[in-house]
Scaffold this active site. Sequence first.
Site, short mmCIF file in Angstrom:
data_model
loop_
_atom_site.label_atom_id
_atom_site.label_comp_id
_atom_site.label_asym_id
_atom_site.label_seq_id
_atom_site.Cartn_x
_atom_site.Cartn_y
_atom_site.Cartn_z
N ARG A 1 -3.65 7.95 -10.20
CA ARG A 1 -3.10 6.68 -9.54
C ARG A 1 -3.54 5.55 -10.03
O ARG A 1 -4.71 5.57 -10.71
CB ARG A 1 -3.26 6.72 -7.79
CG ARG A 1 -4.87 6.32 -7.53
CD ARG A 1 -4.84 6.50 -5.87
NE ARG A 1 -4.36 5.29 -5.18
CZ ARG A 1 -4.77 4.25 -4.92
NH1 ARG A 1 -6.23 4.39 -5.08
NH2 ARG A 1 -4.35 3.14 -4.33
N GLU B 1 -7.69 -0.14 -12.37
CA GLU B 1 -8.38 1.27 -12.33
C GLU B 1 -7.21 2.46 -12.55
O GLU B 1 -6.40 2.39 -11.71
CB GLU B 1 -9.19 1.34 -11.13
CG GLU B 1 -10.22 0.54 -10.93
CD GLU B 1 -10.94 0.58 -9.32
OE1 GLU B 1 -12.02 -0.17 -9.27
OE2 GLU B 1 -10.50 1.37 -8.49
N ASN C 1 -5.06 1.54 -9.45
CA ASN C 1 -5.35 0.53 -8.22
C ASN C 1 -5.71 -0.78 -9.03
O ASN C 1 -5.77 -0.75 -10.25
CB ASN C 1 -6.69 0.95 -7.61
CG ASN C 1 -6.80 0.24 -6.30
OD1 ASN C 1 -6.06 -0.60 -5.94
ND2 ASN C 1 -7.80 0.58 -5.67
N TYR D 1 0.89 -1.07 -0.01
CA TYR D 1 -0.13 0.06 0.16
C TYR D 1 0.79 1.22 -0.25
O TYR D 1 1.80 1.19 0.68
CB TYR D 1 -0.75 0.19 1.29
CG TYR D 1 -2.25 -0.50 1.22
CD1 TYR D 1 -3.00 -0.21 -0.04
CD2 TYR D 1 -2.68 -1.55 2.02
CE1 TYR D 1 -4.18 -0.84 0.10
CE2 TYR D 1 -3.78 -2.34 2.14
CZ TYR D 1 -4.73 -1.73 1.09
OH TYR D 1 -5.75 -2.49 0.85
N HIS E 1 -14.14 4.99 2.46
CA HIS E 1 -12.87 3.78 2.43
C HIS E 1 -12.78 3.02 3.59
O HIS E 1 -11.88 2.18 3.71
CB HIS E 1 -11.58 4.72 2.58
CG HIS E 1 -11.41 5.16 0.94
ND1 HIS E 1 -11.37 6.68 0.88
CD2 HIS E 1 -10.87 4.66 -0.11
CE1 HIS E 1 -11.25 6.81 -0.31
NE2 HIS E 1 -10.83 5.79 -1.12
N TYR F 1 -9.97 -8.89 0.57
CA TYR F 1 -10.74 -7.77 0.34
C TYR F 1 -10.68 -7.69 -1.17
O TYR F 1 -11.85 -7.14 -1.73
CB TYR F 1 -9.83 -6.62 0.83
CG TYR F 1 -10.38 -5.40 0.49
CD1 TYR F 1 -11.70 -4.76 0.64
CD2 TYR F 1 -9.35 -4.40 -0.70
CE1 TYR F 1 -12.30 -3.70 0.10
CE2 TYR F 1 -9.99 -3.42 -0.91
CZ TYR F 1 -11.28 -3.01 -0.84
OH TYR F 1 -11.80 -1.64 -1.47
N LYS F 2 -9.74 -8.20 -1.89
CA LYS F 2 -10.02 -8.21 -3.38
C LYS F 2 -10.53 -9.34 -3.92
O LYS F 2 -10.65 -9.78 -5.12
CB LYS F 2 -8.52 -8.19 -4.02
CG LYS F 2 -7.63 -6.90 -3.72
CD LYS F 2 -6.45 -6.58 -4.29
CE LYS F 2 -5.72 -5.31 -3.76
NZ LYS F 2 -6.40 -4.04 -4.56
#
Lengths: 182, 312, 338
Positions: C224, C266, C226, C38, C194, C317-318
């Site tokens: 950015r 993304e 993701n 991260y 978030h 989470y993914k």
Amino acid sequence: MANSTASPHAPFKSVPYYPPMAINPDARCHLVISDGSDLPRTQALVSRLAQTPRVDSLVLGASDTPSLQRLLQVLAQWFAGLHVGVQLHVLGSEAFLWTIHAQATAHGLSNEEISLCSPTDAMQRLVYCVHCANVHSHPLADAVKCPACAVALEVREHFSRRLGAYLGVCRNADAPYSGLPA
Amino acid sequence: MNDVIQVRVHAALNITPVIREITFEPVDTALPAYSAGSHVQVHIPLAQRTLRNAYSLLNAPADRTAYRIAVRLQEHSRGGSRYLHENLKVGDVLNLSRPANLFPIHTLGRHHILIAGGIGITPFLAYSEHLLREGASFELHYAYRSGLTDAYVQPLAERLGDRLHAYDSLERPLNLAPILSNQPLGSHLYICGPQRLLASVREQASALGWPDGRIHWEAFSSAEPGLPFSVELAQSGRRIEVGADQSLLEALEANAVEIPNLCRGGVCGQCVTRYVKGDVTHRDHFLAANERADRLMPCVSRGCGSSLVLDL
Amino acid sequence: MTLILKPVETYRDDFTFSNSAHAIARFPFPFPEDQYRYSVNIEPATSRDPGSVFEHWFDIDEHYRSEMAERARVLEQDPRRYLVMPHMQTASWDALQMFMEHLSNDYPALFSLTRAGDQWHWRNHVLGIDQHFTFGDPGTLPCEPLEFITRQVQGDIALLDQRDNDLFMDAGMVTSPADWSLAFDAGMSFKQWHTPVPMAHELGVFDRALKYLLNIQVDKPVRRLNWTLTINPRMDTSPETFHEWGHDRSTVTAENAGALVHLRVELQFMARLPRSNGLMFSIRTYLISLNELVTNPVWATRLHRVLRDLPDPIADYKGMTRYRQPLLAWLSQFDPHA
């Protein structure tokens, strides 16, 4: 899932955080709104506010506000005549707190002017079914079944103040409709 | 580098003995649009060095053909306002920073109360245009000295009608209590003017139960001169001299040490820099007392006494 | 180079979506090293590498027709994917202007804009739209300004209101989210929306990111990357439809992973909306099947190492926990040191 209310970051996450009651000594007017589920606490608050310039209270179920609909009507009339310098105190179930919160913000109050006391129904919560967009009250549990669309939902630690509800998402995509009684 | 916008002076007009209005037009491309309350830094080319002073943009924010600012001649000027008053000519080409907004209109406001003292009227000229265009509810209270800082009373009276409340400080002093009482729920309060006006409005509003989130202000402060001092950069070991009428930020920039900054007046907090030792005269309105132990704002604050060492 | 738009392909049912060799070559592979961590990996969105996804503010690629058809289909089934709160009108017009100016300037063969004061004339030659309207007057458009323009741009769009030193998700068009719901998150502050992201709050990532975003200046956007994984080239991986697509995750085997598993990247782009002082947050999604991805051997090796070493909470989470083992088994064949 981690209990995020125990985290020091809790106030910054979406799950609601109800800080200890604080009275703004400079407020020109205090409003106390209660759903009647904890009258002793409501009365204690009104007494504590006795020294302030003005205190008004509304209790759900009282003669002038017998129903939630009526209470919201009276509240709307009050808000229309009030001025900046108000502190609103809300006591009741979590669903009631956020219903009043929505009504107050729609009339221009900000979070700083609204104090939500910790809910009286810690064993219930509202869940928003993301699949059919309906909100229902459920006993506190990690998983519930949506009464509207019958999908078995995992209740996530994610809360919308606008909807006053936790996020419910299908818990088992292999068998969306099975696993839990309605 | 497109961090600066090149502009040409289209008009410069003294509208009172101490206030000069300057209109800039773009040199090549259209000017960036901006929101009401925005300011630009004007890069002022003095003989010895370039100063950067921040000024609010006055015109209707939708207008991209020109930027207008109003400059009050400062008695304790380090040369910036004096240059803009006495040396700047129509046709001169200058650099501006891009517009930034440290004083925006609150988007949820249901009624807006604007209080200006003297040259503090400038952001509210843009506010008024925006609020009129949006059909929003607002009132403007403008305290001034006639013949000195009353630059915009007449045009505002024509534009705003009874939304304008003008106070000639000698004739009719600004009485805050009636302004701050009986304002509808959802009102927001905006103040721009000298420190004592800001302090007194904030204090009275709080005493009437206004929460902090409804009170917004912009101080017009800028670097003021002091004694010369020197500063050491801990990471590079460099030593930089700061002149009497130069800010620490300017001295760093003159030595090619660029620090992010927006207001250059000690309020926005962008330029906060850590220091590892030394005595500091803090002149900002941003840092809390405990933060000042190891942080300073080089746009206004200065070293004094023992040698200052920055964590740069 | 001429941009060649493909005919409409599908992101559902028979999944006819695929990338041309050209689209694979310009795919924004997001891993700069063999390990994922991260970070506030935000950079100024300056134009670079002509032909790449970083050249223009709003990238239009060969999938334009397909994505616009998919968006229309999602909206038809679920209008709640689009939402604008009343105080976001100025921001909506700001967004419309930003899109129209950039698209007509960057893709003159596809879009054109002519203006005389507030009288605007917009033409979208691909979708056959020819619209005269008065800027600022919603009555002169067939629908609200944000809906009008976002039905014509690739990527999800959120408009963030800036107030109280925070950002609020108060408007948007979100038809291809990676497991988040605009209808639920609407109105939330930056840290509130978030909340579901694991670990990052504790690292202070969102404090730093918020401070950075609040100070974005006009014409100085940032971006950015993701990423996540998606089974099948499915654009609409929303929670709203999770009960319809979530079971795809159980179908991955060490044999079919290359065809089924897609890397979903993304390209997030954040720009100041000039007159409203809001922020545009555009989320441009790129999908690539692993079969397509491994045609680049450097990417293949690196993806294996990143996914193998990913901390469990992030993998969870993914959404890859269920198929992580067969996926790694398939990917390991491309890693010489596996």
